[in-house]
Enzyme design. Structure first.
Site, PDB file in Angstrom:
ATOM      1  N   ALA A  14      35.611  29.609  43.107  1.00  0.00           N
ATOM      2  CA  ALA A  14      36.020  28.736  42.011  1.00  0.00           C
ATOM      3  C   ALA A  14      35.213  27.445  42.019  1.00  0.00           C
ATOM      4  O   ALA A  14      34.734  26.994  40.969  1.00  0.00           O
ATOM      5  CB  ALA A  14      37.513  28.435  42.126  1.00  0.00           C
ATOM      6  N   ARG A  64      32.280  27.009  43.467  1.00  0.00           N
ATOM      7  CA  ARG A  64      30.884  27.356  43.189  1.00  0.00           C
ATOM      8  C   ARG A  64      30.641  27.489  41.683  1.00  0.00           C
ATOM      9  O   ARG A  64      29.659  26.987  41.144  1.00  0.00           O
ATOM     10  CB  ARG A  64      30.520  28.662  43.887  1.00  0.00           C
ATOM     11  CG  ARG A  64      30.178  28.518  45.360  1.00  0.00           C
ATOM     12  CD  ARG A  64      29.645  29.861  45.848  1.00  0.00           C
ATOM     13  NE  ARG A  64      29.007  29.729  47.132  1.00  0.00           N
ATOM     14  CZ  ARG A  64      29.610  29.947  48.295  1.00  0.00           C
ATOM     15  NH1 ARG A  64      30.878  30.286  48.300  1.00  0.00           N
ATOM     16  NH2 ARG A  64      28.965  29.816  49.435  1.00  0.00           N
ATOM     17  N   SER A 114      38.349  16.795  46.001  1.00  0.00           N
ATOM     18  CA  SER A 114      37.882  18.066  45.445  1.00  0.00           C
ATOM     19  C   SER A 114      36.805  17.808  44.415  1.00  0.00           C
ATOM     20  O   SER A 114      36.949  16.928  43.556  1.00  0.00           O
ATOM     21  CB  SER A 114      39.046  18.819  44.800  1.00  0.00           C
ATOM     22  OG  SER A 114      38.568  19.899  44.020  1.00  0.00           O
ATOM     23  N   GLY A 146      30.600  24.245  57.992  1.00  0.00           N
ATOM     24  CA  GLY A 146      29.590  24.863  58.848  1.00  0.00           C
ATOM     25  C   GLY A 146      28.173  24.619  58.363  1.00  0.00           C
ATOM     26  O   GLY A 146      27.323  24.138  59.099  1.00  0.00           O
ATOM     27  N   CYS A 148      53.541  48.045  43.686  1.00  0.00           N
ATOM     28  CA  CYS A 148      54.412  49.097  44.230  1.00  0.00           C
ATOM     29  C   CYS A 148      53.894  49.611  45.572  1.00  0.00           C
ATOM     30  O   CYS A 148      54.674  50.049  46.417  1.00  0.00           O
ATOM     31  CB  CYS A 148      54.554  50.237  43.230  1.00  0.00           C
ATOM     32  SG  CYS A 148      52.999  50.892  42.616  1.00  0.00           S
ATOM     33  N   CYS A 184      25.465  30.578  30.955  1.00  0.00           N
ATOM     34  CA  CYS A 184      24.250  29.804  30.704  1.00  0.00           C
ATOM     35  C   CYS A 184      23.489  30.202  29.443  1.00  0.00           C
ATOM     36  O   CYS A 184      22.458  29.601  29.142  1.00  0.00           O
ATOM     37  CB  CYS A 184      23.324  29.853  31.919  1.00  0.00           C
ATOM     38  SG  CYS A 184      22.644  31.474  32.302  1.00  0.00           S
ATOM     39  N   GLY A 218      30.428  19.981  50.190  1.00  0.00           N
ATOM     40  CA  GLY A 218      30.919  20.731  51.342  1.00  0.00           C
ATOM     41  C   GLY A 218      30.403  20.140  52.640  1.00  0.00           C
ATOM     42  O   GLY A 218      29.204  19.881  52.767  1.00  0.00           O
ATOM     43  N   ALA A 219      31.295  19.930  53.603  1.00  0.00           N
ATOM     44  CA  ALA A 219      30.898  19.336  54.887  1.00  0.00           C
ATOM     45  C   ALA A 219      31.443  20.163  56.045  1.00  0.00           C
ATOM     46  O   ALA A 219      31.937  19.628  57.025  1.00  0.00           O
ATOM     47  CB  ALA A 219      31.393  17.887  54.984  1.00  0.00           C
TER      48      ALA A 219
END
Length: 647
Positions: free
Chosen positions: A121, A123, A96, A28, A174, A440, A25-26
């Site tokens: 997703a 993460r 990605s 904030g 609905c 995990c 991630g690049a």
């Protein structure tokens, strides 16, 4: 005597210059983090981000300038960071992280992975890749003035998915199509409408009146004859919304009269819907145009985006946005589709206009463009200083890991207001892995309740395995003694199964499915519970705890008695994915009490409080469970650490 290089021990400084780290991630947080890493002494950094730079990023993502708009975030962040330290070796990927190229072997070449992501997703995926590679992961997130940093290490701490996260807020189909009662219902409808007209059509995002609404209980043949509609091209036609719009040449007036007049008149014929509700009021373009006052929508004082237009003003905005979007489609060519983006002015204008016109029809107060954008994009205002604080904490936790002091790592919460000890930063001891985690633990297992006669193989793959359990490319085998392959990640191998029901393959109550994701090096055993008692628009439910063994076939009464931990964990068929916003726009997760079920986002198993030792004073502090899941709201406690959990 300890040798120092700057403020670091020489051994640690040497380690920083040789170790290889990955930043995912690049945006904030990512920009601040990359700058901090090179200034701290990290020399070998790889950064990956799929996004490009938008004008709206420039107020807080300080490695970017106006001249960079439209360029790769990862590449520009690399170039800007190198100006702080030209000797650093930074590799940028405009891609990605979920691309199969970034497999377990890719992750194993790093000493440390640091997340600065914007969506769950990704993460979940990075969490699983780090577990598979046995690499420490530092997870982070911010939401306005709130922030959080935590460390994840296989076998030692909770993983990202040990504590369940509240699902994306969804609404019954609905309600969206027939009986909206809140502005958000109209905004969701307008976003659906954008896709139906200009984007990729989705059957779960239909906007026409829902004739299957059980509350209406009306006779379609009788009311269709009574429905009063124009004899012109704007008449109601039971065809694809996009097909009908194309047949009119995307004429804004015809679209307007179909959506806001004819469809509303059609709704009015569903008499039972309006016995206890205020009936909607149809709008007619010609009547509005003839009665429009020139001064009604003249610009007022204040910021333009925070002004609320009148009805005719939104009609004009609707007309202008439809014309602009039609031209964009034409420029892209035959069969092209547009993608809704809150930062695309014509798309945002369209949703603002359509949502407000529908609000007016259903007697709600209309909203400003700013308000609509905030709700449509799930936006929590981004605070640059929050990103800076969190990025600094990530580096500090990273230094502990590289010093071999993993036991001193903490989960650190940044609060909006000081607690009773006058602290904004609250450190908490890392929790051990959850025994109920379906990621995990040594043998992950879950139980899913569904109707095997109505659930298709494609829904199992897309809705359950990918959306709910975070798999990327699942392979599914039925444990029937024959090893029947239900789903294959190899293209074309099992596509013929997609539109068949699970029962067609002998799957019934008590059946077991083995789902493998070889990219994530992850295997999940799925126990199937058949039921015919699911709520409307709910395809499946995840049962509270994974059992120790497969459940035996049960009677209908026994199946119905099995309680689900939290129905909010289900994915209704009308659900929509949260947009991938900037990485500092987050949804606050509920604060879980230790022992809460891993399939229930709000379950509280006891009235006891979980104590955490304060890292500075040694005193214990209380972490209370939150049973509400409001966005960006701090936990309400009467103790001194308002601990919240961020996505």
């Amino acid at each position: 005597m300890v040798q120092l290089v700057g403020s670091l021990r020489k051994e640690l400084a040497d380690s920083l210059s040789t170790c290889k780290v990955l930043v995912v991630g690049a945006g904030g947080i990512g920009c601040e983090l990359l700058k901090n890493l090179v200034l701290t002494g990290f020399k070998n950094i790889e950064v990956i981000d799929l996004d490009t730079i938008d004008v709206s990023n420039l107020n807080r993502q300080f490695l970017f300038q106006k001249k960079h708009v439209g360029k790769s975030k990862a590449q520009v962040a690399k170039e800007s960071a190198l100006q702080f330290c030209p000797t650093a070796n930074i590799t940028a990927y405009h891609d990605s992280i979920m691309n199969p190229d970034y497999n377990v072997e890719f992750f194993k070449k790093f000493v440390l992975v640091m997340n600065a992501l914007d969506n769950r997703a990704a993460r979940n995926h990075v969490n699983r890749m780090c577990l598979a590679a046995d690499i420490p992961l530092i997870e982070s997130g911010t939401a306005g003035y709130l922030g959080q940093v935590t460390v994840i290490k296989k076998g030692m701490t909770e993983c990202y998915e040990c504590q369940p996260k509240p699902t994306q807020k969804t609404f019954p189909g609905c309600t969206i199509r027939n009986t909206p009662s809140e502005p958000i219902h109209c905004i969701v409808w307008a976003k659906y409408l954008f896709n139906q007209l200009f984007g990729e059509e989705d059957a779960d995002q239909e906007v026409s009146p829902d004739t299957a609404d059980p509350e209406a209980a009306w006779n379609p043949e009788e009311t269709a004859a009574r429905a009063t509609a124009s004899e012109k091209d704007g008449d109601i036609k039971r065809v694809s919304t996009k097909e009908w719009a194309r047949s009119t040449g995307y004429d804004p007036v015809k679209l307007f009269n179909k959506l806001f007049k004819d469809d509303i008149m059609y709704l009015l014929t569903m008499d039972k819907l309006w016995k206890k509700r205020k009936a909607p009021t149809p709008l007619d373009w010609q009547q509005l145009e003839s009665s429009a006052c020139p001064q009604e929508d003249s610009p007022g004082s204040g910021l333009k985006d925070q002004q609320v237009l009148g009805v005719w003003g939104h009609c004009q905005l609707f007309q202008h946005s439809v014309d602009t979007l039609r031209l964009q489609l034409q420029e892209k060519g035959e069969g092209a589709e547009l993608v809704w983006d809150k930062d695309d002015p014509p798309a945002m204008d369209f949703v603002t206009a359509a949502a407000n016109l529908r609000m007016h029809i259903f007697s709600m107060n209309m909203k400003s463009r700013f308000d609509v954008k905030s709700m449509a994009g799930n936006i929590i205002p981004a605070i640059a200083t929050t990103n800076a604080v969190i990025a600094g904490l990530i580096v500090l936790e990273g230094l502990k890991i590289l010093s071999g002091e993993l036991e001193s790592c903490r989960t650190i919460f940044l609060n909006k207001c000081p607690n009773l000890r006058k602290k904004l930063l609250v450190p908490c001891i890392l929790d051990p892995p959850s025994a109920n985690c379906y990621v995990c633990v040594s043998k992950p297992e879950v139980t899913v309740r569904l109707n095997v006669h109505k659930t298709m193989v494609l829904s199992l793959q897309e809705r359950i395995l990918k959306e709910r359990f975070g798999m990327v490319a699942p392979d599914v085998q039925i444990e029937d003694g024959k090893g029947t392959i239900l789903i294959s990640s190899e293209e074309g191998e099992t596509e013929a199964n997609n539109n068949k029901f699970l029962s067609d393959f002998g799957i019934r109550n008590g059946s077991r499915l083995q789902a493998d994701d070889f990219l994530q090096d992850y295997t999940l055993l799925v126990n199937v519970l058949h039921t015919e008692e699911l709520e409307r628009d709910v395809e499946f439910e995840v049962v509270g705890e994974a059992p120790d063994k497969a459940p035996p076939p049960q009677t209908k009464e026994e199946v119905n008695s099995i309680a689900n931990g939290n129905k909010d964990s289900a994915q209704p068929s009308t659900s929509f994915k949260a947009p991938a916003d900037d990485d500092d726009i987050m949804i606050v997760d509920s604060d879980e009490e230790e022992g809460a079920s891993s399939s229930s986002a709000a379950a509280v198993t006891s009235g006891t409080k979980r104590k955490h030792s304060d890292a500075e004073t040694g005193e214990t502090s209380t972490k209370r469970p939150r049973t509400d899941q409001s966005i960006a709201a701090p936990a309400q406690t009467d103790d001194d650490d308002d601990i919240i959990a961020l996505d």
